[in-house]
Design a protein around this motif. Sequence first.
Motif, PDB file in Angstrom:
ATOM      1  N   LEU A 120       0.404   4.331  21.317  1.00 12.30           N
ATOM      2  CA  LEU A 120      -0.480   3.186  21.445  1.00 12.30           C
ATOM      3  C   LEU A 120       0.257   1.956  20.938  1.00 12.30           C
ATOM      4  O   LEU A 120       0.751   1.925  19.835  1.00 12.30           O
ATOM      5  N   HIS A 179      -7.526  15.967  24.153  1.00 13.94           N
ATOM      6  CA  HIS A 179      -8.793  15.435  24.666  1.00 13.94           C
ATOM      7  C   HIS A 179      -9.194  14.195  23.899  1.00 13.94           C
ATOM      8  O   HIS A 179      -9.787  13.276  24.446  1.00 13.94           O
ATOM      9  N   ALA A 180      -8.852  14.196  22.600  1.00 15.20           N
ATOM     10  CA  ALA A 180      -9.265  13.088  21.756  1.00 15.20           C
ATOM     11  C   ALA A 180      -8.614  11.778  22.143  1.00 15.20           C
ATOM     12  O   ALA A 180      -8.992  10.720  21.657  1.00 15.20           O
ATOM     13  N   ARG A 181      -7.584  11.830  22.995  1.00  9.93           N
ATOM     14  CA  ARG A 181      -6.909  10.589  23.393  1.00  9.93           C
ATOM     15  C   ARG A 181      -7.234  10.187  24.829  1.00  9.93           C
ATOM     16  O   ARG A 181      -6.715   9.203  25.319  1.00  9.93           O
ATOM     17  N   VAL A 182      -8.047  10.968  25.495  1.00 13.26           N
ATOM     18  CA  VAL A 182      -8.365  10.658  26.886  1.00 13.26           C
ATOM     19  C   VAL A 182      -9.445   9.579  26.910  1.00 13.26           C
ATOM     20  O   VAL A 182     -10.509   9.750  26.331  1.00 13.26           O
ATOM     21  N   GLN A 183      -9.141   8.479  27.555  1.00 12.71           N
ATOM     22  CA  GLN A 183     -10.098   7.378  27.619  1.00 12.71           C
ATOM     23  C   GLN A 183     -11.035   7.529  28.808  1.00 12.71           C
ATOM     24  O   GLN A 183     -12.201   7.193  28.733  1.00 12.71           O
ATOM     25  N   SER A 184     -10.496   7.964  29.912  1.00 12.41           N
ATOM     26  CA  SER A 184     -11.337   8.227  31.070  1.00 12.41           C
ATOM     27  C   SER A 184     -10.598   9.194  31.990  1.00 12.41           C
ATOM     28  O   SER A 184      -9.392   9.369  31.868  1.00 12.41           O
ATOM     29  N   ILE A 185     -11.341   9.792  32.887  1.00 12.25           N
ATOM     30  CA  ILE A 185     -10.774  10.781  33.796  1.00 12.25           C
ATOM     31  C   ILE A 185     -11.101  10.359  35.215  1.00 12.25           C
ATOM     32  O   ILE A 185     -12.212   9.892  35.480  1.00 12.25           O
ATOM     33  N   HIS A 198      -6.519   9.067  31.836  1.00 12.73           N
ATOM     34  CA  HIS A 198      -6.120   7.742  31.378  1.00 12.73           C
ATOM     35  C   HIS A 198      -6.067   7.724  29.859  1.00 12.73           C
ATOM     36  O   HIS A 198      -7.056   8.006  29.205  1.00 12.73           O
ATOM     37  N   THR A 199      -4.919   7.382  29.341  1.00 15.15           N
ATOM     38  CA  THR A 199      -4.778   7.266  27.892  1.00 15.15           C
ATOM     39  C   THR A 199      -4.444   5.828  27.558  1.00 15.15           C
ATOM     40  O   THR A 199      -4.184   5.023  28.429  1.00 15.15           O
ATOM     41  N   ALA A 200      -4.420   5.547  26.279  1.00 13.26           N
ATOM     42  CA  ALA A 200      -4.182   4.169  25.858  1.00 13.26           C
ATOM     43  C   ALA A 200      -2.705   3.803  25.917  1.00 13.26           C
ATOM     44  O   ALA A 200      -2.346   2.671  25.674  1.00 13.26           O
ATOM     45  N   GLY A 201      -1.852   4.750  26.201  1.00 10.36           N
ATOM     46  CA  GLY A 201      -0.443   4.418  26.352  1.00 10.36           C
ATOM     47  C   GLY A 201      -0.220   3.731  27.677  1.00 10.36           C
ATOM     48  O   GLY A 201      -1.095   3.688  28.526  1.00 10.36           O
ATOM     49  N   SER A 202       0.959   3.152  27.851  1.00 11.46           N
ATOM     50  CA  SER A 202       1.157   2.416  29.089  1.00 11.46           C
ATOM     51  C   SER A 202       2.358   2.900  29.876  1.00 11.46           C
ATOM     52  O   SER A 202       2.601   2.436  30.974  1.00 11.46           O
ATOM     53  N   HIS A 237       1.965   8.381  32.711  1.00 14.26           N
ATOM     54  CA  HIS A 237       0.647   8.517  33.315  1.00 14.26           C
ATOM     55  C   HIS A 237       0.385   9.986  33.620  1.00 14.26           C
ATOM     56  O   HIS A 237       0.860  10.491  34.625  1.00 14.26           O
TER      57      HIS A 237
END
Lengths: 163, 511
Positions: free
Chosen positions: B329, B417-423, B442-446, B449
């Motif tokens: 992040l 799972h705790a880092r998954v923002q959306s699926i 989708h995770t908060a990393g950029s 993917h």
Amino acid sequence: MDALFQPDGDWQRLGDVAVVSHRVNSLALNLLASIGLLVGVWILTNGDLLWVGAAAVAAASWTTWRVIRIGRWIRSFGFREGERDLLITHGLWYKSLTAIPYGRMLSVEVTTGPVSRLWGLADVQLITASHRSNAQIPALRATDAARLRDHLIALGEKQALPL
Amino acid sequence: MIDPPLDGVQTPEPEPAHSADPDAVPPQAGPPEPKRTERPHPLTPLIRGWVVSLALIIGLGREILGWFTESRPLPPLQLLLGGIGGIAVIAVLIGLASWLATRFVIDADELRIESGILLRKSQRIAFDKVTSIDVLQPLAARIFALAELEIDIGSSERVKLRYLTRARSYSLRDYLLSRAHSHQAELVHTEDPGLQLGDLSAEDEVLVQVPPQRLLLGAVTSNEFIGLLITIIITVTAAAIAAPYFGGPVLVLALGVSAISGIGGFVVRRLTGQFNFTLSSRPAGLRISRGLTSLTSQSVPPRRIQLVRLSQSLWWRRFGWYRAEIDVLGMGMRNEEDTHASVSSVLLPVADHAQVRLVLARIWPEADWESIQLHPAPFRARWLHPVAGPFLGLGHDDLLVVSRHGWLERRWDLVPHARVQSIRIDQGPVSRKLGLADLAFHTAGSRLHPHAYGLDANHVLERQDELIMLAQAHRSDITLAPAARPAAPADQPGPEALRADQAEATISDTE
């Protein structure tokens, strides 16, 4: 639509205003592009009517196709406010279903441009920590958009999850 | 505001600590003594001037070489030297002004940096927003035992403090890292570790150290290297065939020379960038130190790791080697060039299975990616993924999602799972005919993917609710071992704390 992209529940669709407004927008844009294309062809072929005619037919059929298509695309759009997450589905050929837990929402944005304001429409965008979530609900009535935003924020605050 | 005791703060700089604002009248309520602020090391402007003039000399040198070949008259030497000298002096003066304008406070209750000559900028950073801190030692600074502190706070801009003494950099780094974990920490003075290739302190526990031989072998057997080799072979062969008609043997020779330098450059860059790659563990998190020409040490708090991607080049399968990358992040759009003094996303450049296990156990103690049963993609997925087909798969337990994909380079994406923002579930027209679907997490990393391709649509249908539920389940911190976890979920902030956590990372204002 199949069960994969539309699980059971109370799905909300975009209204007729959204369909009409997107069709008009699309028509305007495509007509502009068509005129540009025709002028270009006219200049390039020194006014050869055969070429210009062919280009006109192509542009007209493309425009018709896009105008029909955009309406269907907007109709394919749906969202469901579940108990703990928001589901958004859309797409005709490329279907997708996005699930965003309320707890992951950082903020909710309501945006509206000059054209959509004429129609009284606004877009709602959910912001999560991931910039790829891309959870946007386009062309809601402005009042519905505001209501949805407040509702989502309230749910998000209740269910906040650690980042 | 009552000032907490400042005994933790030490100022090892040679010059006395400056008062923030000597003329300020202390307010009536709770009159605090003026904060002790620090400046970067006084040699800073000189080093920055040196860097500027070096760049200038190299740039001008190239121009002049060009003039030589075009046999143009050279400008007089005095003019050249004078020009370089003048610009260097200006650079030093600007450096001096910005040094005078730069002050920072790092103490028990704030981290604040003030900078800017014309546009004054005061930046205050919340301790818990610090995602990683790097101590960089470019050559010019290294000579004077100075270092640069780079603080990553998750926004695109990284906060830089340059240059500090090496000892000061390390002690500040350690302090800020502990604070980032909400430990109550004391700012202690560490001894200057001296000029060294590694960067370890007593409390560090070395987890993985990559020997240069393995680094070399890994570079030579990597897909990138083989791809480079194949391109070169094709080009040189084509040139050899075409040579009689065009430039003759000179063409082949020229191509060959540039090819060899290309290959050499690739290997040297890999080697110097990752030289002495050491991954160590300390109470505050993981630490990576690496580099031959410029030593980079980088801290990685496990809490900020969004996902781990293991990948395996074609030949590495034989050796059983893996490369581990992480998305952190706030690492932002860090470049993939894992070579220079910049921060990279490489957690392990070349590691064997046991080392990967060891490191993953440090990051997520309870997660066991190997015991997760992967559901392979159905046979019909090979229509869409002819080569990768047999390798595709997805599985999950209640902590991790594991997706396996890739063909020339096999990849395992491990996402908690705790880092998954959306699926998102995707299906194109061909996939629909075949009854397949893709999943994206989708995770908060950029940078990375995580995806799963070519899954059985019915399988996805059965799992989607479960995956979504797991993504939003409240659970204790995955980075902690069960023993280390507090009995009461004190680490679990309530909704209010979370809002605060998500508030703007820095409060900066320009006057």
